[in-house]
Design a protein around this motif. Structure first.
Motif, PDB file in Angstrom:
ATOM      1  N   LYS A 115       0.821  -1.213   0.000  1.00 35.51           N
ATOM      2  CA  LYS A 115       0.000   0.000   0.000  1.00 35.51           C
ATOM      3  C   LYS A 115       0.853   1.260   0.000  1.00 35.51           C
ATOM      4  N   LYS A 116       1.984   1.225   0.656  1.00 38.33           N
ATOM      5  CA  LYS A 116       2.907   2.373   0.653  1.00 38.33           C
ATOM      6  C   LYS A 116       3.414   2.616  -0.765  1.00 38.33           C
ATOM      7  N   PHE A 117       3.764   1.542  -1.456  1.00 40.22           N
ATOM      8  CA  PHE A 117       4.195   1.659  -2.853  1.00 40.22           C
ATOM      9  C   PHE A 117       3.071   2.224  -3.713  1.00 40.22           C
ATOM     10  N   LEU A 118       1.849   1.714  -3.524  1.00 38.25           N
ATOM     11  CA  LEU A 118       0.712   2.156  -4.334  1.00 38.25           C
ATOM     12  C   LEU A 118       0.324   3.601  -4.048  1.00 38.25           C
ATOM     13  N   ALA A 119       0.632   4.101  -2.870  1.00 39.17           N
ATOM     14  CA  ALA A 119       0.370   5.510  -2.571  1.00 39.17           C
ATOM     15  C   ALA A 119       1.257   6.414  -3.442  1.00 39.17           C
ATOM     16  N   ARG A 120       2.458   5.940  -3.769  1.00 38.22           N
ATOM     17  CA  ARG A 120       3.382   6.698  -4.620  1.00 38.22           C
ATOM     18  C   ARG A 120       3.157   6.414  -6.098  1.00 38.22           C
ATOM     19  N   THR A 121       2.735   5.180  -6.403  1.00 29.87           N
ATOM     20  CA  THR A 121       2.538   4.742  -7.782  1.00 29.87           C
ATOM     21  C   THR A 121       1.151   4.106  -7.896  1.00 29.87           C
ATOM     22  N   PRO A 122       0.110   4.903  -8.032  1.00 33.16           N
ATOM     23  CA  PRO A 122      -1.241   4.335  -8.123  1.00 33.16           C
ATOM     24  C   PRO A 122      -1.393   3.477  -9.376  1.00 33.16           C
ATOM     25  N   LEU A 123      -2.107   2.374  -9.232  1.00 37.91           N
ATOM     26  CA  LEU A 123      -2.337   1.468 -10.348  1.00 37.91           C
ATOM     27  C   LEU A 123      -3.837   1.396 -10.641  1.00 37.91           C
ATOM     28  N   ASN A 124      -4.176   1.202 -11.909  1.00 35.93           N
ATOM     29  CA  ASN A 124      -5.570   1.146 -12.331  1.00 35.93           C
ATOM     30  C   ASN A 124      -6.014  -0.270 -12.668  1.00 35.93           C
ATOM     31  N   PHE A 125      -5.382  -1.244 -12.030  1.00 39.59           N
ATOM     32  CA  PHE A 125      -5.721  -2.654 -12.231  1.00 39.59           C
ATOM     33  C   PHE A 125      -5.501  -3.398 -10.918  1.00 39.59           C
ATOM     34  N   PRO A 126      -6.061  -4.609 -10.787  1.00 44.53           N
ATOM     35  CA  PRO A 126      -5.973  -5.339  -9.515  1.00 44.53           C
ATOM     36  C   PRO A 126      -4.547  -5.756  -9.149  1.00 44.53           C
ATOM     37  N   VAL A 127      -4.255  -5.624  -7.861  1.00 46.56           N
ATOM     38  CA  VAL A 127      -3.011  -6.140  -7.284  1.00 46.56           C
ATOM     39  C   VAL A 127      -3.407  -7.339  -6.433  1.00 46.56           C
ATOM     40  N   LEU A 128      -2.871  -8.504  -6.798  1.00 54.41           N
ATOM     41  CA  LEU A 128      -3.201  -9.753  -6.116  1.00 54.41           C
ATOM     42  C   LEU A 128      -2.057 -10.154  -5.197  1.00 54.41           C
ATOM     43  N   LEU A 129      -2.402 -10.898  -4.151  1.00 56.66           N
ATOM     44  CA  LEU A 129      -1.433 -11.268  -3.120  1.00 56.66           C
ATOM     45  C   LEU A 129      -1.085 -12.752  -3.201  1.00 56.66           C
ATOM     46  N   ASP A 130       0.149 -13.045  -3.575  1.00 58.12           N
ATOM     47  CA  ASP A 130       0.668 -14.410  -3.575  1.00 58.12           C
ATOM     48  C   ASP A 130       1.513 -14.553  -2.312  1.00 58.12           C
ATOM     49  N   ARG A 131       0.835 -14.663  -1.192  1.00 59.91           N
ATOM     50  CA  ARG A 131       1.482 -14.591   0.123  1.00 59.91           C
ATOM     51  C   ARG A 131       2.585 -15.628   0.331  1.00 59.91           C
ATOM     52  N   ASP A 132       2.372 -16.841  -0.153  1.00 64.88           N
ATOM     53  CA  ASP A 132       3.371 -17.900   0.056  1.00 64.88           C
ATOM     54  C   ASP A 132       4.177 -18.186  -1.217  1.00 64.88           C
ATOM     55  N   THR A 133       3.998 -17.394  -2.247  1.00 65.52           N
ATOM     56  CA  THR A 133       4.659 -17.489  -3.558  1.00 65.52           C
ATOM     57  C   THR A 133       4.387 -18.814  -4.282  1.00 65.52           C
ATOM     58  N   ALA A 134       3.365 -19.545  -3.860  1.00 64.72           N
ATOM     59  CA  ALA A 134       3.047 -20.824  -4.500  1.00 64.72           C
ATOM     60  C   ALA A 134       2.600 -20.635  -5.953  1.00 64.72           C
ATOM     61  N   VAL A 135       1.844 -19.578  -6.214  1.00 59.19           N
ATOM     62  CA  VAL A 135       1.388 -19.332  -7.583  1.00 59.19           C
ATOM     63  C   VAL A 135       2.579 -18.968  -8.466  1.00 59.19           C
ATOM     64  N   ALA A 136       3.457 -18.121  -7.975  1.00 61.37           N
ATOM     65  CA  ALA A 136       4.649 -17.753  -8.745  1.00 61.37           C
ATOM     66  C   ALA A 136       5.481 -18.993  -9.071  1.00 61.37           C
ATOM     67  N   LYS A 137       5.611 -19.886  -8.128  1.00 61.26           N
ATOM     68  CA  LYS A 137       6.369 -21.117  -8.376  1.00 61.26           C
ATOM     69  C   LYS A 137       5.674 -21.964  -9.430  1.00 61.26           C
ATOM     70  N   ALA A 138       4.357 -22.090  -9.353  1.00 64.15           N
ATOM     71  CA  ALA A 138       3.611 -22.881 -10.332  1.00 64.15           C
ATOM     72  C   ALA A 138       3.734 -22.288 -11.740  1.00 64.15           C
ATOM     73  N   TRP A 139       3.813 -20.958 -11.808  1.00 63.88           N
ATOM     74  CA  TRP A 139       3.938 -20.275 -13.102  1.00 63.88           C
ATOM     75  C   TRP A 139       5.396 -20.160 -13.556  1.00 63.88           C
ATOM     76  N   ARG A 140       6.324 -20.632 -12.746  1.00 59.49           N
ATOM     77  CA  ARG A 140       7.761 -20.603 -13.046  1.00 59.49           C
ATOM     78  C   ARG A 140       8.293 -19.175 -13.169  1.00 59.49           C
TER      79      ARG A 140
END
Length: 170
Positions: free
Chosen positions: A105-130
């Motif tokens: 949220k601190k980053f988004l306060a400086r750089t607002p985005l106009n699309f969804p930011v999703l949370l890969d808390r345990d990085t399992a999705v990133a690992k699955a996507w390589r």
């Protein structure tokens, strides 16, 4: 005078200095990683997002982190692309890798985005996507299949990135 170890370190530094700019200049590559892995994550407001919810749209999935300089540099171009294609069946999903929500949220306060930011808390999705290198970006066709991938920073609002998205929209 540089000894053998100093010479080797200088050589490594030179290779890295030359490789970093080239990584960002590379074109998108066709995806050869098989079936599209699942993606089911929550956004910063707790809303669920599943890749299959976007069937019929071209989806740009971008794995990123606030500590990743190329990721931060690339974000404005993703926003420009998303805004330019707002009237088309296109969405950007920015998947953050395991960072605390206050930091995001601190980053988004400086750089607002106009699309969804999703949370890969345990990085399992990133690992699955390589997604081993950040930023890692995947273009998913309307049929839900990954079509192209790019590792490293890219200006998505023009050039090869935009052309790749527009080709999938046709």
């Amino acid at each position: 005078m540089i000894d053998g170890r100093g010479s080797a370190l200088a050589g490594v530094a030179l290779v890295l200095a030359l490789a970093v700019p080239l990584a960002g200049a590379q074109e998108l590559r066709p995806w050869r990683g098989g079936a599209t892995p699942p993606l089911a994550l929550q956004d910063l407001d707790g809303r669920a997002h599943r890749l299959e919810d976007y069937r019929g749209k071209v989806v740009l999935v971008n794995f990123w982190a606030t500590w990743c300089e190329p990721c931060r540099a690339e974000m404005p171009s993703l926003g420009r692309l998303h805004a330019a294609l707002a009237d088309r069946p296109f969405i950007v999903l920015a998947v953050n890798l395991g960072e605390p929500v206050p930091r995001i949220k601190k980053f988004l306060a400086r750089t607002p985005l106009n699309f969804p930011v999703l949370l890969d808390r345990d990085t399992a999705v990133a690992k699955a996507w390589r997604a081993r290198i950040l930023p890692a970006t995947y273009l998913v066709g309307r049929d839900g299949r990954i079509r192209q991938v790019h590792f490293g920073e890219l200006d998505w609002s023009s050039g090869a990135g935009r052309r790749a998205v527009e080709a999938l929209l046709e």
